[in-house]
Design a protein around this motif. Structure first.
Motif, PDB file in Angstrom:
ATOM      1  N   LEU A  14       0.828  -1.208   0.000  1.00 46.88           N
ATOM      2  CA  LEU A  14       0.000   0.000   0.000  1.00 46.88           C
ATOM      3  C   LEU A  14       0.856   1.250   0.000  1.00 46.88           C
ATOM      4  N   CYS A  15       1.951   1.268   0.786  1.00 53.38           N
ATOM      5  CA  CYS A  15       2.758   2.491   0.839  1.00 53.38           C
ATOM      6  C   CYS A  15       3.343   2.771  -0.531  1.00 53.38           C
ATOM      7  N   GLU A  16       3.727   1.688  -1.243  1.00 51.16           N
ATOM      8  CA  GLU A  16       4.299   1.867  -2.571  1.00 51.16           C
ATOM      9  C   GLU A  16       3.258   2.435  -3.528  1.00 51.16           C
ATOM     10  N   GLU A  17       1.998   1.976  -3.354  1.00 53.33           N
ATOM     11  CA  GLU A  17       0.967   2.381  -4.298  1.00 53.33           C
ATOM     12  C   GLU A  17       0.479   3.794  -4.030  1.00 53.33           C
ATOM     13  N   VAL A  18       0.430   4.201  -2.727  1.00 54.95           N
ATOM     14  CA  VAL A  18      -0.181   5.485  -2.427  1.00 54.95           C
ATOM     15  C   VAL A  18       0.813   6.633  -2.580  1.00 54.95           C
ATOM     16  N   CYS A  19       2.113   6.322  -2.595  1.00 52.57           N
ATOM     17  CA  CYS A  19       3.105   7.388  -2.631  1.00 52.57           C
ATOM     18  C   CYS A  19       2.913   8.229  -3.881  1.00 52.57           C
ATOM     19  N   PRO A  20       2.704   9.555  -3.738  1.00 52.01           N
ATOM     20  CA  PRO A  20       2.480  10.385  -4.936  1.00 52.01           C
ATOM     21  C   PRO A  20       3.740  10.531  -5.785  1.00 52.01           C
ATOM     22  N   SER A  21       4.920  10.360  -5.162  1.00 51.80           N
ATOM     23  CA  SER A  21       6.159  10.530  -5.915  1.00 51.80           C
ATOM     24  C   SER A  21       6.729   9.213  -6.385  1.00 51.80           C
ATOM     25  N   LYS A  22       6.102   8.103  -5.998  1.00 53.17           N
ATOM     26  CA  LYS A  22       6.565   6.766  -6.358  1.00 53.17           C
ATOM     27  C   LYS A  22       8.036   6.601  -5.983  1.00 53.17           C
ATOM     28  N   CYS A  23       8.356   6.851  -4.703  1.00 57.58           N
ATOM     29  CA  CYS A  23       9.747   6.769  -4.297  1.00 57.58           C
ATOM     30  C   CYS A  23      10.053   5.515  -3.510  1.00 57.58           C
ATOM     31  N   ILE A  24       9.057   4.655  -3.254  1.00 58.04           N
ATOM     32  CA  ILE A  24       9.313   3.440  -2.473  1.00 58.04           C
ATOM     33  C   ILE A  24       9.397   2.269  -3.432  1.00 58.04           C
ATOM     34  N   GLU A  25      10.394   1.434  -3.221  1.00 56.81           N
ATOM     35  CA  GLU A  25      10.540   0.241  -4.048  1.00 56.81           C
ATOM     36  C   GLU A  25      10.662  -0.955  -3.121  1.00 56.81           C
ATOM     37  N   ILE A  26       9.810  -1.952  -3.312  1.00 53.91           N
ATOM     38  CA  ILE A  26       9.835  -3.123  -2.432  1.00 53.91           C
ATOM     39  C   ILE A  26       9.917  -4.377  -3.276  1.00 53.91           C
ATOM     40  N   ILE A  27      10.770  -5.300  -2.850  1.00 51.17           N
ATOM     41  CA  ILE A  27      10.783  -6.633  -3.481  1.00 51.17           C
ATOM     42  C   ILE A  27      10.514  -7.643  -2.378  1.00 51.17           C
ATOM     43  N   PRO A  28       9.418  -8.421  -2.498  1.00 51.60           N
ATOM     44  CA  PRO A  28       9.043  -9.312  -1.393  1.00 51.60           C
ATOM     45  C   PRO A  28       9.785 -10.644  -1.438  1.00 51.60           C
ATOM     46  N   THR A  29       9.671 -11.341  -0.320  1.00 51.27           N
ATOM     47  CA  THR A  29      10.234 -12.678  -0.256  1.00 51.27           C
ATOM     48  C   THR A  29       9.402 -13.501   0.713  1.00 51.27           C
ATOM     49  N   GLU A  30       9.457 -14.827   0.563  1.00 50.24           N
ATOM     50  CA  GLU A  30       8.692 -15.698   1.452  1.00 50.24           C
ATOM     51  C   GLU A  30       9.643 -16.256   2.490  1.00 50.24           C
ATOM     52  N   ASN A  31       9.239 -16.169   3.768  1.00 48.03           N
ATOM     53  CA  ASN A  31      10.083 -16.734   4.826  1.00 48.03           C
ATOM     54  C   ASN A  31       9.793 -18.214   5.000  1.00 48.03           C
ATOM     55  N   GLU A  32      10.578 -18.872   5.870  1.00 43.19           N
ATOM     56  CA  GLU A  32      10.368 -20.307   6.043  1.00 43.19           C
ATOM     57  C   GLU A  32       9.028 -20.626   6.661  1.00 43.19           C
ATOM     58  N   ASP A  33       8.519 -19.724   7.519  1.00 45.42           N
ATOM     59  CA  ASP A  33       7.236 -20.043   8.135  1.00 45.42           C
ATOM     60  C   ASP A  33       6.077 -19.491   7.306  1.00 45.42           C
ATOM     61  N   HIS A  34       6.293 -19.386   6.002  1.00 43.16           N
ATOM     62  CA  HIS A  34       5.250 -18.989   5.048  1.00 43.16           C
ATOM     63  C   HIS A  34       4.719 -17.596   5.295  1.00 43.16           C
ATOM     64  N   THR A  35       5.482 -16.731   5.994  1.00 37.26           N
ATOM     65  CA  THR A  35       5.050 -15.342   6.105  1.00 37.26           C
ATOM     66  C   THR A  35       5.812 -14.527   5.084  1.00 37.26           C
ATOM     67  N   LYS A  36       5.354 -13.288   4.915  1.00 34.31           N
ATOM     68  CA  LYS A  36       5.908 -12.459   3.847  1.00 34.31           C
ATOM     69  C   LYS A  36       6.651 -11.309   4.478  1.00 34.31           C
ATOM     70  N   SER A  37       7.796 -10.996   3.959  1.00 38.65           N
ATOM     71  CA  SER A  37       8.486  -9.791   4.432  1.00 38.65           C
ATOM     72  C   SER A  37       9.290  -9.233   3.275  1.00 38.65           C
ATOM     73  N   PRO A  38       9.712  -7.986   3.380  1.00 37.71           N
ATOM     74  CA  PRO A  38      10.441  -7.407   2.244  1.00 37.71           C
ATOM     75  C   PRO A  38      11.891  -7.844   2.231  1.00 37.71           C
ATOM     76  N   ALA A  39      12.352  -8.275   1.079  1.00 42.74           N
ATOM     77  CA  ALA A  39      13.781  -8.540   0.933  1.00 42.74           C
ATOM     78  C   ALA A  39      14.512  -7.223   0.695  1.00 42.74           C
ATOM     79  N   ILE A  40      13.870  -6.377  -0.110  1.00 43.84           N
ATOM     80  CA  ILE A  40      14.460  -5.071  -0.405  1.00 43.84           C
ATOM     81  C   ILE A  40      13.380  -4.031  -0.147  1.00 43.84           C
ATOM     82  N   TYR A  41      13.718  -2.988   0.638  1.00 46.75           N
ATOM     83  CA  TYR A  41      12.783  -1.894   0.881  1.00 46.75           C
ATOM     84  C   TYR A  41      13.575  -0.613   0.759  1.00 46.75           C
TER      85      TYR A  41
END
Lengths: 149, 398, 784
Positions: A59-86
């Motif tokens: 959401l933060c990436e989508e709402v940013c008016p300047s499009k300055c956030i870049e996120i690349i997600p990753t899956e952890n071992e316990d099947h949760t999601k967190s950012p690999a790159i933020y």
């Protein structure tokens, strides 16, 4: 007559010769940033597990008016999601605070660091590790203030 | 840009007051045809600060566009936020459902913004004509206002505080006390400015009789705001096309009839006092209550709901990503900004982003009347007239 | 023409077809009724009940998805009572739905999110009244392959069950009772999911309950750009959208308005990672040395100038775009002034359309199959060859209930579960069935006055069970599968099929299946029209030294020849120039390699089995020019300028040329090669259309190696169990394959799939043949 208008004006300015200066002598003297100050971003960690709160909802990436956030997600071992790159590119950021407002996890907040000048444009891209560091510092500061109250 | 200027006889000279100039209040390029020092013809050339806001609006959701409105008239950002929020609320049909406390907070912020903008106007106008002290004194007063803003929303110049449906957060503790102090202090400061300038012979020589635009011309050229009130037209949107809680407040509209720079100066000085008066009344009348509409499809849900209730989280995702779906239709709303009438025309075809947004910027229209005001004056008078029109390029070029 | 009736919706009068439901009528006229579980793909289920409308004269609200329109009906789509009803249903769905919108991949396109927003849900009295501890945790199936199922997110609309049953006809999913009064979607037998992995269930799920593991957590739905294109795996030509972010394809979707109705097979939906495989050819190389484009052009020009023009031959793999295909032909015909080209379409459909008369060779749309009264599927397992025809048959037989199915093959296949009339011949004896059928038709009086009618003779094969249906039917769809045409006597089979088509001229529509995506394009460009050279004579010409330079365009010699035969070609031909996208066994032996882009990186057209000219659009950047650009530059170097304006195709649908009406005499002496106890057939797997299609994740996970299908008794007799390795030998060669016991296999018949990397079945059958008599032994030791 007799420069009455000029004399009156001069009396106003002369009065201020004898009052306190209103300027703040930066950088030896720094004013307090109020609690709601919107400056450098900070990524927060969970208190117990010290894992990052961000789950990459995008959401933060989508709402940013300047499009300055870049996120690349990753899956952890316990099947949760967190950012690999933020990454936040401060060269583009307009410090509007919309990213903080939409976050459903309270994962991002804005700290009080406003001295962000630098020599290199590439250094303006703050990575996840940098932002977590800012977060740890700022949250410690807040806790100390709360403890002192 | 490719316009050619033709010199008619040997006495005439074409001079370019380029976009980089300390006195043009922004990036204004002004081309004047001079006969000695007298202005024969003049032509403003704008567009150096164009950032494509109207095109951005076609791709941003209504909530996401708020930070852009900050950057239109960056000296009075709250007023821009206010005008945009009211325009969108008119499109959605929820103008009567805004909580009362939110309306009062908006008016407080707008009037503070008016004072802040007029302080910068006075500072730069006086500075350009030669009075440097006034510049520093006005900025000293402006600091009080900016400190109050920073307390409320976190930033000093671009606030992003007013939202569609209310305001982002409630006023912090201590805000109203600070406001009370400011309101008590301010009239004496305005008196000081009057003492320094209003009867000063240099000031009178530089501003009286300069920049004349008759009442009929002012109406024909479409200018609005303090410039028309200095030409004798008694028109203010807050009283004549009222919005928000202005009908409940008591204030006067200053009107002067000499149609020159000096009268416009007097109009704005009086407006600052009137804004102070409005602030006093708001402090008395502000009620308690919520600051944002509740349970509306057009408003982002509060944080506690998003974190605990699944339906709120689902709606949150739709509202942020797809945008609030405004009903198809078009609307225009004009608000009384410190510089004139800021108008938003929004055309929606039912999607989450507007189909077209046109911003009626007061500075652009006021600036177009400059050649009329400069007929027969000397080149040094350009600076006085620029100061009196009070335009800002963020707004003029969008 | 269908009957029209007049109905009133919300006070406005409309005229609609009498066969439509209220929901369809409303949608056609722009009136909105919320509906979750309905889809045109599988009709009404009636599980969600949110589409209920009030009809004047009826006490209770009716489900508009199921209720058909009647003349004079008055419908109200919105009222306070209906609104309350719909809210109750939404409260039910929202009860304890996990707060996973942040991580769930469906966010942004989730129908539950949209409907919560639309109805502005601000409370949930149902959840407040339910004890959270009384609801047990739903199962999350992490162990399934390719597809991920989280039962906690499921709203039990049963769309996945309906699509798997009524559209795909596999029917593995069902609403199963679990402990504690809870029902969940699970496989019918409870075992981990083992199905066609087509992903229809993923595409149809309104929430994130069914999702793709290959796409899990890769990107958000709103971040990707959708590039519409045509699938380049088989000649179904399904329309799909490649979802691209940062120059990478992250997933594939399709929309319901496409001709394939948003249906895609495993290769189309999950095999997109083949576009970024590490086995893509990146550089030009000559004799293992890397060159740049200019150097390659110079070297190739040298090679071609030094070869006498009549000794240059070309084979097209029928996989490239129409533009590349036509440019190849123009290069040979104009620049090299010869017609020594052929394409892989000549191994199957080329044979059919050589004989099929012009009056019956129109290419029809697959949607016409669903409207046919009788569908005759001959010669192969159509579900493994072209899934889109399988779905059309299922739609006609199971959903619309308009069609009867006749399956003419040597074993039961997937379409037999539709209640078909089986006609079982022995493998290799296709002509028995075809000639009997033609003879029976002649006896019934069809084809009177045709030239050559008297030469028709029958055989012992009994076709009486189907003649009633054939006589009754007014619209017959006759589907000829690739397996039959690829037999060594494929030409005779083609002639027999064309006889049948001619006899049933006025009521038959002929469809041919091909696993090569542009085979029909190659036919349209008249490949295989040369009288001297054809692809079947490649080996002969090579051995006689007639070929000095062989140019291959997207063709892999090892995918249609045995290893030995390919080696013979390699040894007899001086220069092999290969234009290809992926590394293969041929790229290891070719002299010059020119990389060409994959269909995801190229703009152009494919022509599918319906004769439609389908566009492909470039989705990801790659710095390799198209084959036709390279060929044109090469041609200019050789002194002839080719014009790219000729490559444009203006028609939307193509027609093929065919001979005049004639009944052919069939030579029924079919000699099956080899001797041995078993009949071995090399047929196809659903998960491979070529060797390179196995380089992608979806296909690899679905089936990683070719397996030997054997009947239960034969396996028990030889002592083979599932997974044991067996050796099959014939014609002096042998291959080793893992065994899979298949109850539907007839006695003494073996089958294995082509185009897998673990073995090449052509080694024992020989090139241009897929049936041989072989011997089977159990392999000693483990995998070779």
């Amino acid at each position: 007559m007799l420069f009455k208008d000029l004399r009156k004006g001069l009396s106003v300015t002369l009065k201020y010769l004898f009052t306190h200066a209103v300027t703040c002598q930066y950088p030896t003297q720094r004013l307090n940033v109020p609690e709601r100050g919107r400056w450098l971003h900070a990524l927060n960690l969970h208190e117990e597990s010290q894992k990052i709160k961000c789950i990459d909802c995008g959401l933060c990436e989508e709402v940013c008016p300047s499009k300055c956030i870049e996120i690349i997600p990753t899956e952890n071992e316990d099947h949760t999601k967190s950012p690999a790159i933020y990454n936040i590119d401060l060269g583009r950021c307009c410090f509007c605070g919309l990213c903080v407002e939409v976050c459903p996890e309270l994962a991002i907040s804005m700290s009080d660091k406003y001295e962000l000048a630098g020599y290199d444009r590439e250094k303006f891209v703050f990575t996840k590790e940098d932002l977590i560091k800012v977060g740890i510092e700022y949250n410690n500061k807040l806790q100390k203030k709360e403890g002192a109250l | 840009m490719n316009k050619t200027y033709v010199v008619e006889n040997e006495r005439e000279v074409i001079v370019n007051m380029g976009p980089q100039h300390p006195s043009t209040h922004g990036v204004l390029r002004f081309v004047v045809k001079l006969d000695g020092e007298k202005i024969v013809e003049s032509d403003p050339d704008v567009g150096y600060l164009h950032r494509g806001f109207e095109k951005f609006a076609e791709n941003m959701t209504y909530q996401q566009f708020m930070p852009f409105t900050d950057r239109l008239d960056y000296l009075a950002s709250m007023n821009n936020n206010f005008a945009y929020a009211m325009a969108v609320e008119k499109l959605l049909g929820i103008s009567s459902q805004i909580p009362k406390r939110a309306e009062y907070i908006r008016v407080i912020m707008a009037e503070l913004g008016r004072i802040a903008s007029h302080l910068v106007w006075l500072a730069t106008h006086a500075l350009d004509i030669g009075a440097m002290t006034v510049f520093l004194y006005c900025f000293r007063e402006r600091e009080y206002i900016l400190d109050m803003y920073e307390m409320a929303c976190g930033n000093r110049l671009t606030y992003n505080y007013i939202r569609i449906g209310g305001v982002a957060r409630d006023l912090p503790d201590g805000f109203l006390d600070k406001l009370k102090e400011f309101v008590k202090l301010f009239p004496s400061k305005v008196k000081e400015y009057h003492t320094l300038l209003s009867k000063n012979r240099i000031w009178l020589k530089r501003t009286k009789g300069i920049g004349y635009i008759s009442k009929q011309d002012a109406i024909n050229w479409g200018i609005a705001g303090p410039c028309t009130r200095g030409s004798g037209i008694d028109w203010d949107l807050r009283r004549d096309m009222p919005y928000s809680v202005y009908p409940e407040l008591d204030f006067e509209i200053p009107v002067y009839h000499n149609c020159d720079v000096y009268d416009r100066y007097l109009v704005r000085m009086d407006e600052m006092i009137q804004s102070n008066r409005i602030l006093e009344q708001c402090i008395e009348k502000i009620p308690d209550g919520p600051v944002m509409m509740k349970d509306s499809p057009y408003v982002w849900d509060p944080k506690e709901d998003i974190m605990k209730k699944n339906y709120a989280l689902m709606k949150h995702f739709v509202k942020v990503v797809q945008g609030i779906k405004a009903p198809p239709g078009e609307t225009y709303f004009g608000a009384e900004n410190p510089k004139g009438e800021l108008g938003f025309y929004i055309y929606s075809n039912g999607e989450g982003v507007p189909y077209r947004m046109k911003i009626r910027s007061p500075s652009f229209i006021n600036l177009s009347a400059m050649p009329v005001m400069l007929k027969g004056h000397y080149i040094a008078d350009i600076i006085s007239v620029i100061g009196s029109l009070d335009f800002v390029f963020g707004e003029c070029d969008r | 023409m269908e009957k029209k009736v007049k109905i009133k919706i919300n006070g406005k009068e409309f005229e609609v077809d009498s066969e439509k439901s209220i929901l369809q009528a409303a949608r056609e006229n722009g009136i909105y009724i919320p509906a979750i579980c309905y889809s045109d793909r599988f009709g009404a289920i009636g599980a969600c009940r949110i589409c209920a409308v009030e009809i004047a004269g009826m006490k209770k609200p009716m489900l508009s998805c199921a209720a058909k329109v009647k003349d004079g009906m008055e419908v109200t789509t919105n009222s306070p009572a209906l609104d309350q009803l719909r809210r109750e249903i939404i409260y039910e769905w929202d009860t304890f739905h996990p707060l996973q919108c942040g991580v769930c991949d469906k966010s942004g396109e989730c129908e539950l999110q949209n409907i919560n927003y639309e109805f502005n849900i601000t409370e949930n009295p149902k959840e407040a009244q339910t004890d959270p501890l009384s609801i047990p945790q739903g199962t999350i199936h992490y162990e399934w392959k390719i597809i991920h199922h989280d039962a906690n997110l499921c709203i039990q609309c049963r769309r996945c069950v309906a699509v798997c049953d009524k559209v795909v006809n596999f029917g593995i999913l069902a609403l199963v009772k679990k402990d504690g009064d809870r029902k969940e979607i699970d496989t019918k037998d409870g075992k981990p999911l083992d199905c066609e992995f087509c992903g229809q269930c993923v595409s149809v799920c309104p929430t994130g309950a069914m999702s793709s593991k290959l796409f899990k957590y890769k990107a958000r739905a709103w971040e990707m750009e959708k590039v519409p294109t045509t699938c380049g795996f088989c000649s179904s030509g399904c329309q799909m959208d490649l979802n691209v972010k940062n120059n990478e394809i992250l997933r594939v979707t399709s929309e319901e308005y496409t001709p394939n109705m948003a249906n895609l097979c495993n290769l189309g939906r999950f095999n997109y990672s083949v576009s970024k495989s590490d086995r893509l050819i990146k550089d030009y190389s000559l004799n293992s040395k890397t060159l740049n484009q200019e150097a390659m052009l110079l070297e190739l020009s040298q090679i071609l100038k030094n070869t006498p023009k009549e000794k240059i031959f070309g084979i097209s793999g029928a996989r490239e775009t129409h533009e590349d295909n036509l440019a190849f032909k123009m290069f040979f015909n104009n620049t090299l002034s010869n017609n020594n080209i052929d394409s892989l379409s000549s191994t199957h459909i080329g044979k059919l359309y050589k004989y099929l008369p012009q009056s019956v060779n129109t290419l029809y749309d697959f949607s016409d199959i669903s409207d046919a009264n009788l569908i005759i599927c001959f010669g192969g397992d159509i579900a493994n060859e072209m899934p889109r025809i399988d779905w059309s048959i299922t739609r006609g037989a199971k959903l619309l209930k308009t069609s009867k199915v006749i399956s003419a093959y040597w074993k039961d296949t997937k379409i037999d579960t539709l209640g078909s009339i089986p006609l079982r011949y022995e493998p290799g004896r296709e002509l028995d069935f075809l000639t009997s059928f033609a003879f029976a038709l002649k006896s019934e009086g069809y084809g009177a006055g045709l030239d050559g009618l008297d030469s028709l003779t029958g055989s012992e094969f009994d076709v009486s069970s189907i003649m009633e249906e054939v006589k009754k039917a007014s619209n017959i769809a006759f589907i000829v599968c690739q397996e039959a045409l690829e037999r060594s006597n494929g030409e005779e089979i083609a002639k027999a099929v064309s006889n049948i088509a001619l006899l049933l001229k006025d009521k038959i529509k002929v469809y041919a299946s091909s696993k090569y995506n542009n085979a029909f394009g190659a036919l349209y460009n008249n490949y295989g029209s040369s009288n001297e050279f054809s692809i079947q004579r490649l080996l002969e010409f090579a051995k006689e030294g007639k070929i000095e330079t062989l140019i291959l365009l997207n063709a892999d010699l090892f995918s249609f020849l045995s290893d030995n035969e390919a080696k013979i070609v390699r040894d007899s031909v001086k220069n092999i120039v290969l234009f290809d996208t992926f590394e293969s066994k041929t790229s290891l032996i070719a002299n010059a390699i020119v990389p060409v882009p994959f269909f995801t990186s190229q703009s152009g057209t494919f022509i599918n089995a319906e004769g439609r000219v389908n566009k492909i659009n470039k989705a990801i950047e790659c710095n390799v020019p198209c084959a036709w650009e390279f060929l044109f530059k090469l041609s200019t170097n050789l002194g002839y300028n080719l014009s790219s304006a000729k490559l444009q195709l203006k028609d939307k649908k193509i027609t093929l040329n065919g001979p005049a009406d004639k009944i052919y005499t069939i030579n029924t002496n079919s000699s099956v090669k080899g001797d041995g106890e078993f009949v071995f057939i090399a047929n196809y797997s659903k998960f491979r259309t070529s060797v390179y299609s196995g380089y992608g994740e979806g296909a690899k996970l679905a089936q990683s190696q070719s397996v030997l299908h054997i009947s239960k008794e034969d396996a028990q007799r030889i002592g083979l169990n599932d997974g044991d390795i067996a050796n099959i030998e014939a014609n002096g060669a042998s291959i080793a394959l893992p065994v899979k016991i298949d109850e539907q296999m007839p006695k003494s018949v073996l089958a294995a799939q082509l185009w897998f990397e673990n073995t090449n079945p052509y080694n024992i059958t020989g090139g241009f043949n897929n049936l041989v008599r072989a011997n089977l032994t159990k392999a000693q030791g483990g995998l070779k």
